[in-house]
Design a protein around this motif. Structure first.
Motif, PDB file in Angstrom:
ATOM      1  N   GLU A  61       5.343   0.498  -4.105  1.00  0.00           N
ATOM      2  CA  GLU A  61       4.275   1.096  -3.312  1.00  0.00           C
ATOM      3  C   GLU A  61       3.265   1.721  -4.270  1.00  0.00           C
ATOM      4  O   GLU A  61       3.604   2.638  -5.016  1.00  0.00           O
ATOM      5  N   GLN A  62       2.043   1.215  -4.230  1.00  0.00           N
ATOM      6  CA  GLN A  62       1.012   1.729  -5.123  1.00  0.00           C
ATOM      7  C   GLN A  62      -0.325   1.831  -4.391  1.00  0.00           C
ATOM      8  O   GLN A  62      -0.528   1.207  -3.356  1.00  0.00           O
ATOM      9  N   GLY A  63      -1.202   2.623  -4.959  1.00  0.00           N
ATOM     10  CA  GLY A  63      -2.492   2.883  -4.326  1.00  0.00           C
ATOM     11  C   GLY A  63      -3.512   1.816  -4.611  1.00  0.00           C
ATOM     12  O   GLY A  63      -4.577   2.085  -5.173  1.00  0.00           O
ATOM     13  N   VAL A  64      -3.211   0.578  -4.223  1.00  0.00           N
ATOM     14  CA  VAL A  64      -4.132  -0.536  -4.434  1.00  0.00           C
ATOM     15  C   VAL A  64      -5.155  -0.534  -3.303  1.00  0.00           C
ATOM     16  O   VAL A  64      -4.811  -0.713  -2.136  1.00  0.00           O
ATOM     17  N   LEU A  65      -6.402  -0.364  -3.666  1.00  0.00           N
ATOM     18  CA  LEU A  65      -7.452  -0.135  -2.676  1.00  0.00           C
ATOM     19  C   LEU A  65      -7.598  -1.284  -1.688  1.00  0.00           C
ATOM     20  O   LEU A  65      -7.770  -1.057  -0.486  1.00  0.00           O
ATOM     21  N   VAL A  66      -7.546  -2.524  -2.163  1.00  0.00           N
ATOM     22  CA  VAL A  66      -7.747  -3.647  -1.255  1.00  0.00           C
ATOM     23  C   VAL A  66      -6.665  -3.688  -0.183  1.00  0.00           C
ATOM     24  O   VAL A  66      -6.928  -4.059   0.970  1.00  0.00           O
ATOM     25  N   LEU A  67      -5.445  -3.265  -0.514  1.00  0.00           N
ATOM     26  CA  LEU A  67      -4.369  -3.240   0.471  1.00  0.00           C
ATOM     27  C   LEU A  67      -4.527  -2.063   1.429  1.00  0.00           C
ATOM     28  O   LEU A  67      -4.251  -2.171   2.626  1.00  0.00           O
ATOM     29  N   GLN A  68      -4.959  -0.926   0.905  1.00  0.00           N
ATOM     30  CA  GLN A  68      -5.092   0.271   1.722  1.00  0.00           C
ATOM     31  C   GLN A  68      -6.107   0.079   2.839  1.00  0.00           C
ATOM     32  O   GLN A  68      -6.012   0.696   3.901  1.00  0.00           O
ATOM     33  N   ARG A  69      -7.091  -0.766   2.604  1.00  0.00           N
ATOM     34  CA  ARG A  69      -8.156  -0.962   3.588  1.00  0.00           C
ATOM     35  C   ARG A  69      -7.825  -2.029   4.624  1.00  0.00           C
ATOM     36  O   ARG A  69      -8.578  -2.231   5.565  1.00  0.00           O
ATOM     37  N   CYS A  70      -6.714  -2.712   4.454  1.00  0.00           N
ATOM     38  CA  CYS A  70      -6.351  -3.788   5.377  1.00  0.00           C
ATOM     39  C   CYS A  70      -5.679  -3.238   6.627  1.00  0.00           C
ATOM     40  O   CYS A  70      -4.713  -2.476   6.528  1.00  0.00           O
ATOM     41  N   GLY A  71      -6.156  -3.653   7.774  1.00  0.00           N
ATOM     42  CA  GLY A  71      -5.583  -3.209   9.036  1.00  0.00           C
ATOM     43  C   GLY A  71      -4.504  -4.145   9.534  1.00  0.00           C
ATOM     44  O   GLY A  71      -4.485  -4.528  10.711  1.00  0.00           O
ATOM     45  N   ALA A  79       0.817  -1.202   0.000  1.00  0.00           N
ATOM     46  CA  ALA A  79       0.000   0.000   0.000  1.00  0.00           C
ATOM     47  C   ALA A  79       0.851   1.252   0.000  1.00  0.00           C
ATOM     48  O   ALA A  79       1.830   1.362   0.730  1.00  0.00           O
ATOM     49  N   GLY A  80       0.492   2.196  -0.849  1.00  0.00           N
ATOM     50  CA  GLY A  80       1.211   3.459  -0.911  1.00  0.00           C
ATOM     51  C   GLY A  80       0.767   4.248  -2.111  1.00  0.00           C
ATOM     52  O   GLY A  80      -0.139   3.859  -2.841  1.00  0.00           O
ATOM     53  N   SER A  81       1.402   5.371  -2.347  1.00  0.00           N
ATOM     54  CA  SER A  81       1.072   6.196  -3.506  1.00  0.00           C
ATOM     55  C   SER A  81       2.234   6.249  -4.483  1.00  0.00           C
ATOM     56  O   SER A  81       2.071   6.114  -5.671  1.00  0.00           O
ATOM     57  N   HIS A  82       3.455   6.406  -3.974  1.00  0.00           N
ATOM     58  CA  HIS A  82       4.666   6.511  -4.785  1.00  0.00           C
ATOM     59  C   HIS A  82       4.445   7.550  -5.886  1.00  0.00           C
ATOM     60  O   HIS A  82       3.777   8.553  -5.705  1.00  0.00           O
ATOM     61  N   ARG A  83       4.961   7.316  -7.063  1.00  0.00           N
ATOM     62  CA  ARG A  83       4.849   8.305  -8.131  1.00  0.00           C
ATOM     63  C   ARG A  83       3.568   8.071  -8.921  1.00  0.00           C
ATOM     64  O   ARG A  83       3.284   6.964  -9.346  1.00  0.00           O
ATOM     65  N   LEU A  84       2.835   9.122  -9.140  1.00  0.00           N
ATOM     66  CA  LEU A  84       1.532   8.992  -9.790  1.00  0.00           C
ATOM     67  C   LEU A  84       1.634   8.391 -11.174  1.00  0.00           C
ATOM     68  O   LEU A  84       0.742   7.673 -11.617  1.00  0.00           O
ATOM     69  N   GLN A  85       2.731   8.653 -11.882  1.00  0.00           N
ATOM     70  CA  GLN A  85       2.860   8.109 -13.239  1.00  0.00           C
ATOM     71  C   GLN A  85       3.166   6.614 -13.226  1.00  0.00           C
ATOM     72  O   GLN A  85       3.222   5.982 -14.273  1.00  0.00           O
ATOM     73  N   GLU A  86       3.374   6.035 -12.043  1.00  0.00           N
ATOM     74  CA  GLU A  86       3.699   4.611 -11.942  1.00  0.00           C
ATOM     75  C   GLU A  86       2.562   3.820 -11.315  1.00  0.00           C
ATOM     76  O   GLU A  86       2.776   2.788 -10.695  1.00  0.00           O
ATOM     77  N   GLN A  87       1.330   4.306 -11.497  1.00  0.00           N
ATOM     78  CA  GLN A  87       0.186   3.691 -10.853  1.00  0.00           C
ATOM     79  C   GLN A  87      -0.614   2.775 -11.778  1.00  0.00           C
ATOM     80  O   GLN A  87      -1.767   2.462 -11.509  1.00  0.00           O
ATOM     81  N   ASP A  88      -0.014   2.313 -12.863  1.00  0.00           N
ATOM     82  CA  ASP A  88      -0.758   1.491 -13.819  1.00  0.00           C
ATOM     83  C   ASP A  88      -1.370   0.260 -13.172  1.00  0.00           C
ATOM     84  O   ASP A  88      -2.530  -0.076 -13.411  1.00  0.00           O
ATOM     85  N   ALA A  89      -0.590  -0.456 -12.371  1.00  0.00           N
ATOM     86  CA  ALA A  89      -1.097  -1.677 -11.743  1.00  0.00           C
ATOM     87  C   ALA A  89      -2.240  -1.363 -10.784  1.00  0.00           C
ATOM     88  O   ALA A  89      -3.248  -2.062 -10.748  1.00  0.00           O
TER      89      ALA A  89
END
Length: 258
Positions: free
Chosen positions: A201-211, A124-134
């Motif tokens: 590190e990417q903005g994958v929603l399922v990972l972001q919601r995991c506690g 989970a993360g944001s990293h560089r916006l241009q690298e968010q394809d996955a």
């Protein structure tokens, strides 16, 4: 739970878990998530779909963990070809108070790039916006869900601003997620000479919601004919599962404080 309400939940979760994480914990429960499913096939290759490959590997992974680490409780987000909403996958893990979340997926490239191969593991993360394809590709499933605007209020899977907002949530479990992801990648590369696309590190929603510490394993490119055959083969799936299980064993050893 709406996306906005989820932020409140995470803040409370951070306060409750920071001290526990600092002291270490025992690895008792792992949630294994087979990506996509049902009317969400994910990426497609010449002979298979992502949802089917992910399910086969997820079930083999759970069986191998039970064999080698019988003390660990395994929970699957799905065991058949069914549609499970993204927020429910994380909810399953959160409700079970899981210690680790592993989501199995296949990577893909557009036509003309079928030569691209390799393995990568996302956290989970944001990293560089241009690298968010996955992340954009994996998150796109939410638009196929009923009431997705209500369940993900304030989140647009194609809007980079959503990734910036989600990046605020990543730090609690960041180090452990990255550490586990690196163990998986090292095994792929060192044991089987797979092409290393790294930990991202990417903005994958399922990972972001995991506690809890969570990773998304892109086990190979279904768009690459050679790699598609590998990830569909018994040998390939056994090697992938072996790499992840060995990573779990070392991760368990590293985090548990006696």
């Amino acid at each position: 739970m709406t996306f906005k309400h989820f932020f409140i939940f995470v803040v409370l979760l951070v306060l409750c878990t920071t001290r526990i994480l600092a002291q270490g914990y025992e690895l008792k429960t792992i949630v294994i998530d087979a990506g996509h499913g049902g009317r969400k096939p994910g990426a497609s290759g010449a002979i298979s779909t992502e949802k089917d490959v992910a399910l086969k590997i997820a079930l083999k992974l759970g069986a191998e963990i039970k064999s080698q680490l019988p003390q660990i409780h395994i929970i699957y987000t799905r065991t058949t070809d069914v549609d499970v909403d993204l927020y429910k996958r994380a909810e399953i893990a959160n409700n079970a108070k899981a210690d680790l979340f592993i989501s199995i997926h296949c990577n893909s490239m557009p036509k003309g790039k079928s030569y691209v191969d390799g393995v990568e593991t996302l956290v989970a993360g944001s990293h560089r916006l241009q690298e968010q394809d996955a992340a954009i590709r994996e998150n796109a499933d939410i638009k196929l869900e009923k009431n997705y605007k209500e369940n993900y209020s304030g989140y647009d899977p194609a809007d980079p601003a959503s990734f910036i907002m989600l990046s605020l949530l990543k730090n609690t479990f960041r180090d452990k997620s990255i550490g586990f992801a690196r163990l998986i990648q090292n095994n792929y590369v060192n044991n089987y000479k797979r092409t290393d696309r790294g930990v991202k590190e990417q903005g994958v929603l399922v990972l972001q919601r995991c506690g809890m510490p969570a990773v998304l394993a892109e086990v190979g490119f279904i768009s690459n004919p050679t790699e598609e055959k590998y990830i569909n083969s018994s040998k390939g799936q056994e090697e992938i599962v072996g790499c992840i299980v060995d990573a779990i064993k070392l991760y368990k050893k590293n985090i548990e404080v006696k």
